[in-house]
Design a protein around this motif. Structure first.
Motif, short mmCIF file in Angstrom:
data_model
loop_
_atom_site.label_atom_id
_atom_site.label_comp_id
_atom_site.label_asym_id
_atom_site.label_seq_id
_atom_site.Cartn_x
_atom_site.Cartn_y
_atom_site.Cartn_z
N UNK A 1 0.84 -1.19 0.00
CA UNK A 1 0.00 0.00 0.00
C UNK A 1 0.88 1.25 0.00
N UNK A 2 0.57 2.18 -0.84
CA UNK A 2 1.36 3.41 -0.98
C UNK A 2 1.31 4.23 0.30
N UNK A 3 2.40 4.94 0.55
CA UNK A 3 2.47 5.89 1.66
C UNK A 3 2.77 7.27 1.11
N UNK A 4 2.55 8.29 1.93
CA UNK A 4 2.85 9.66 1.54
C UNK A 4 3.73 10.33 2.58
N UNK A 5 4.56 11.24 2.12
CA UNK A 5 5.35 12.13 2.96
C UNK A 5 5.49 13.44 2.20
N UNK A 6 5.55 14.55 2.93
CA UNK A 6 5.64 15.86 2.30
C UNK A 6 6.93 16.53 2.77
N UNK A 7 7.71 17.01 1.81
CA UNK A 7 9.05 17.56 2.10
C UNK A 7 9.21 18.97 1.54
N UNK A 8 9.89 19.81 2.32
CA UNK A 8 10.21 21.18 1.89
C UNK A 8 11.72 21.35 1.99
N UNK A 9 12.33 21.70 0.87
CA UNK A 9 13.79 21.87 0.86
C UNK A 9 14.21 22.90 -0.16
N UNK A 10 13.61 24.07 -0.11
CA UNK A 10 13.91 25.10 -1.09
C UNK A 10 12.89 25.06 -2.22
N UNK A 11 13.30 25.47 -3.38
CA UNK A 11 12.41 25.51 -4.54
C UNK A 11 11.89 24.11 -4.86
N UNK A 12 10.60 23.99 -5.04
CA UNK A 12 10.02 22.65 -5.27
C UNK A 12 10.36 22.07 -6.63
N UNK A 13 10.81 22.87 -7.57
CA UNK A 13 11.16 22.34 -8.90
C UNK A 13 12.27 21.31 -8.81
N UNK A 14 13.28 21.58 -7.97
CA UNK A 14 14.41 20.67 -7.84
C UNK A 14 14.03 19.40 -7.09
#
Length: 176
Positions: A1-14
């Motif tokens: 079953x898929x899991x989710x996580x949300x990450x912020x590390x500067x510009x989201x494009x990279x």
């Protein structure tokens, strides 16, 4: 079953471009989280007045890639010692944060921060915030897979391309 996580590390494009190339990542969606404004726009988030960070919400198959591996990639992709910035991108919208979706993710993020601090991987203190996942607002359509759709963009050429080249060399065994 898929899991989710949300990450912020500067510009989201990279961050999005890197994870889209990783085995086990089902989707990587750029967006905004961690702020007060409902349904913020890119322009509003870039102003730094909404409290949101540019984030990437990952959906992944934990039988192919572990949460630990995802977080190890994350802490190698950006400089977690830069408070409210990544390079020339300055403001709280570019902060380093892990928005965990379950306690295992929170514990792993805390463990990895302890490990990289003890091993002195980075000069300076890790300032990555660890917070429970908050409302995720998808970024506008033009930001979806931005790097691959806009390789001629000057920011992509000057900032994203070099980061991705280093990332692909370091994590070659994890790539699709």
């Amino acid at each position: 079953m898929a899991q989710e996580i949300t990450l912020a590390g500067g510009c989201f494009w990279c961050i999005e471009a890197a994870y889209l190339s990783v085995k086990g990542i089902i989707s990587a969606q750029s967006g905004y989280s961690g702020g007060e404004t409902q349904n913020p726009s890119y322009k509003e988030v870039c102003s730094g007045n909404t409290g949101h960070a540019e984030v990437v919400k990952l959906s992944y198959d934990p039988t192919i890639i572990s949460t630990r591996e995802i977080l190890e990639i994350f802490f190698a992709l950006h400089d977690p010692t830069q408070l409210n910035r990544q390079g020339n991108d300055v403001g709280t919208q570019y902060r380093s944060a892990v928005f965990y979706h379950n306690d295992e993710q929170r514990v792993l993020a805390e463990q990895i921060i302890t490990e990289i601090t003890e091993d002195e991987i980075w000069q300076g203190d890790v300032v990555t915030q660890i917070e429970a996942a908050q409302t995720f607002y998808p970024a506008e359509q033009e930001h979806k897979d931005y790097f691959n759709n806009n390789p001629e963009n000057q920011y992509c050429q000057m900032v994203v391309s070099p980061k991705l080249a280093k990332f692909k060399k370091t994590f070659a065994s994890k790539l699709k």
